[in-house]
Design a protein around this motif. Structure first.
Motif: not given
Length: 186
Positions: A101, A104, A148-150, A153
């Motif tokens: 991502y 990230y 990675q997204h969490k 974000s």
């Protein structure tokens, strides 16, 4: 959680080539970038562009200065900078989104630990710079894509909040300046 260690050139294109076919370019040099912000940029006719204006950047690219990396000239390319031309003093990293991502990877690559690693690997005394191949061999620790997204974000939300607060401060400073001028100058 198991982190996968993988070479950067296996999850991203390093300095991808793009043709520059615009008549006028918007150019970003190293002095134009500071800790995730574009301070300014210049416009040139393509024929008059500086010789270092070679790297076309796209949305979600990561640019990091290879010259004096301890100065923290890095930036995550947002949509409004898509198509700008960056100096060859930057490494352009274009993540493969199915593996890493972009946000990230950006946060991973700009950590103080990484900036220190870049700095100790520079060569030259008058013009200390990283060899661009340094980034090909760089090992990255990647959690699974959803994690990675969490992570990204959460960090992005803080960055957005900081940016919004900086805009508010500028507006309040301008208002205070105008009030002062109105009350005491006029």
């Amino acid at each position: 959680m198991k982190l996968q260690e993988i070479r950067l050139d296996n999850i991203a294109k390093i300095n991808p080539t793009n043709s520059i076919d615009e008549n006028v370019i918007r150019y970003i040099d190293i002095s134009s970038v500071n800790e995730g912000e574009i301070l300014d940029w210049k416009e040139f006719a393509t024929a008059d562009r500086p010789s270092r204006a070679q790297r076309k950047i796209k949305s979600n690219d990561i640019i990091i200065s290879t010259v004096r990396p301890e100065n923290k000239s890095y930036f995550f390319v947002k949509k409004n900078y898509d198509g700008f031309i960056a100096s060859t003093g930057f490494v352009v990293i274009r993540p493969q989104i199915e593996i890493a991502y972009s946000r990230y990877l950006y946060y991973y690559l700009i950590r103080d630990e990484m900036i220190n690693l870049y700095s100790i690997n520079t060569g030259g005394s008058a013009y200390p710079a990283l060899n661009s191949t340094f980034f090909n061999d760089l090992k990255i620790k990647l959690p699974p894509l959803p994690i990675q997204h969490k992570i990204a974000s959460i960090l992005s939300a803080y960055d957005d909040l900081i940016e919004l607060n900086e805009q508010r401060i500028k507006i309040l400073e301008e208002m205070a300046r105008l009030i002062y001028k109105e009350w005491f100058v006029k």
